[in-house]
Design a protein around this motif. Structure first.
Motif, PDB file in Angstrom:
ATOM      1  N   ASP A 177       2.206  -3.457  -7.050  1.00 44.21           N
ATOM      2  CA  ASP A 177       3.165  -4.554  -7.054  1.00 44.21           C
ATOM      3  C   ASP A 177       4.516  -4.029  -6.595  1.00 44.21           C
ATOM      4  O   ASP A 177       4.754  -2.825  -6.548  1.00 44.21           O
ATOM      5  CB  ASP A 177       3.327  -5.135  -8.462  1.00 44.21           C
ATOM      6  N   ARG A 178       5.414  -4.956  -6.292  1.00 43.04           N
ATOM      7  CA  ARG A 178       6.789  -4.598  -5.955  1.00 43.04           C
ATOM      8  C   ARG A 178       7.710  -5.202  -6.996  1.00 43.04           C
ATOM      9  O   ARG A 178       7.492  -6.314  -7.458  1.00 43.04           O
ATOM     10  CB  ARG A 178       7.192  -5.134  -4.580  1.00 43.04           C
ATOM     11  N   LYS A 179       8.733  -4.463  -7.356  1.00 42.06           N
ATOM     12  CA  LYS A 179       9.761  -4.966  -8.256  1.00 42.06           C
ATOM     13  C   LYS A 179      10.599  -5.977  -7.491  1.00 42.06           C
ATOM     14  O   LYS A 179      11.078  -5.694  -6.391  1.00 42.06           O
ATOM     15  CB  LYS A 179      10.633  -3.818  -8.748  1.00 42.06           C
ATOM     16  N   PHE A 181       0.837  -1.195   0.000  1.00 41.62           N
ATOM     17  CA  PHE A 181       0.000   0.000   0.000  1.00 41.62           C
ATOM     18  C   PHE A 181       0.870   1.242   0.000  1.00 41.62           C
ATOM     19  O   PHE A 181       1.832   1.352   0.747  1.00 41.62           O
ATOM     20  CB  PHE A 181      -0.922   0.021   1.223  1.00 41.62           C
ATOM     21  N   ASP A 182       0.516   2.189  -0.878  1.00 41.28           N
ATOM     22  CA  ASP A 182       1.225   3.462  -0.945  1.00 41.28           C
ATOM     23  C   ASP A 182       0.326   4.541  -0.358  1.00 41.28           C
ATOM     24  O   ASP A 182      -0.737   4.833  -0.905  1.00 41.28           O
ATOM     25  CB  ASP A 182       1.580   3.792  -2.401  1.00 41.28           C
ATOM     26  N   GLU A 183       0.743   5.112   0.754  1.00 36.64           N
ATOM     27  CA  GLU A 183      -0.075   6.117   1.437  1.00 36.64           C
ATOM     28  C   GLU A 183      -0.239   7.385   0.614  1.00 36.64           C
ATOM     29  O   GLU A 183      -1.266   8.056   0.712  1.00 36.64           O
ATOM     30  CB  GLU A 183       0.516   6.431   2.807  1.00 36.64           C
ATOM     31  N   ASP A 184       0.757   7.741  -0.189  1.00 33.89           N
ATOM     32  CA  ASP A 184       0.679   8.966  -0.992  1.00 33.89           C
ATOM     33  C   ASP A 184      -0.443   8.906  -2.023  1.00 33.89           C
ATOM     34  O   ASP A 184      -1.141   9.883  -2.250  1.00 33.89           O
ATOM     35  CB  ASP A 184       2.009   9.237  -1.694  1.00 33.89           C
ATOM     36  N   THR A 185      -0.618   7.762  -2.669  1.00 30.31           N
ATOM     37  CA  THR A 185      -1.633   7.641  -3.719  1.00 30.31           C
ATOM     38  C   THR A 185      -2.911   6.984  -3.220  1.00 30.31           C
ATOM     39  O   THR A 185      -3.954   7.094  -3.860  1.00 30.31           O
ATOM     40  CB  THR A 185      -1.094   6.819  -4.910  1.00 30.31           C
ATOM     41  N   GLY A 186      -2.815   6.245  -2.112  1.00 30.90           N
ATOM     42  CA  GLY A 186      -3.982   5.552  -1.573  1.00 30.90           C
ATOM     43  C   GLY A 186      -4.336   4.281  -2.315  1.00 30.90           C
ATOM     44  O   GLY A 186      -5.465   3.809  -2.239  1.00 30.90           O
ATOM     45  N   GLU A 193      11.418  -2.347  -4.929  1.00 34.75           N
ATOM     46  CA  GLU A 193      10.791  -1.052  -5.132  1.00 34.75           C
ATOM     47  C   GLU A 193       9.296  -1.199  -5.339  1.00 34.75           C
ATOM     48  O   GLU A 193       8.830  -2.072  -6.071  1.00 34.75           O
ATOM     49  CB  GLU A 193      11.434  -0.389  -6.358  1.00 34.75           C
ATOM     50  N   LEU A 194       8.517  -0.335  -4.696  1.00 38.29           N
ATOM     51  CA  LEU A 194       7.086  -0.304  -4.910  1.00 38.29           C
ATOM     52  C   LEU A 194       6.835   0.358  -6.263  1.00 38.29           C
ATOM     53  O   LEU A 194       7.291   1.464  -6.525  1.00 38.29           O
ATOM     54  CB  LEU A 194       6.408   0.497  -3.790  1.00 38.29           C
ATOM     55  N   LEU A 195       6.109  -0.307  -7.143  1.00 40.68           N
ATOM     56  CA  LEU A 195       5.933   0.163  -8.524  1.00 40.68           C
ATOM     57  C   LEU A 195       4.711   1.089  -8.617  1.00 40.68           C
ATOM     58  O   LEU A 195       3.651   0.711  -9.102  1.00 40.68           O
ATOM     59  CB  LEU A 195       5.774  -1.038  -9.462  1.00 40.68           C
ATOM     60  N   VAL A 196       4.911   2.339  -8.181  1.00 44.98           N
ATOM     61  CA  VAL A 196       3.809   3.286  -8.154  1.00 44.98           C
ATOM     62  C   VAL A 196       3.586   4.008  -9.470  1.00 44.98           C
ATOM     63  O   VAL A 196       2.521   4.540  -9.728  1.00 44.98           O
ATOM     64  CB  VAL A 196       3.980   4.332  -7.018  1.00 44.98           C
ATOM     65  N   SER A 197       4.584   4.029 -10.337  1.00 42.11           N
ATOM     66  CA  SER A 197       4.411   4.722 -11.622  1.00 42.11           C
ATOM     67  C   SER A 197       4.640   3.747 -12.762  1.00 42.11           C
ATOM     68  O   SER A 197       5.696   3.157 -12.904  1.00 42.11           O
ATOM     69  CB  SER A 197       5.386   5.889 -11.740  1.00 42.11           C
TER      70      SER A 197
END
Length: 79
Positions: free
Chosen positions: A57-59, A48-53, A74-78
């Motif tokens: 997935d994770r790399k 879970f990414d708090e910035d985006t809610g 790395e959390l793949l947020v983008s």
């Protein structure tokens, strides 16, 4: 806990706990419930990414040692 907010695997563990209750297998039911709670906690901590809610997935990274932090990579947020 709302079932719609947990993963299929965590929900399956809860269903197995319910089946174990019906079979009077209290130890198994408790183990499945605890496993579901642990899985939910891990998913919330690691994906879970708090910035985006949102959940991501994770790399996958090379594991250098057994003592490496569980939420490695790395959390793949983008994307």
């Amino acid at each position: 806990m709302l079932l719609s907010n947990i993963t299929y695997l965590a929900n399956e563990k809860l269903l197995l706990a319910n089946m174990s209750d019906l079979l009077k297998e209290n130890n198994a039911a408790n183990q499945y419930r605890q496993a579901s709670k642990t899985l939910i906690k891990t998913i919330n901590q690691c994906f879970f990414d708090e910035d985006t809610g949102f959940y991501y997935d994770r790399k996958i990274s090379k594991i250098s040692s057994e003592k490496q932090k569980f939420c490695s990579g790395e959390l793949l947020v983008s994307r």
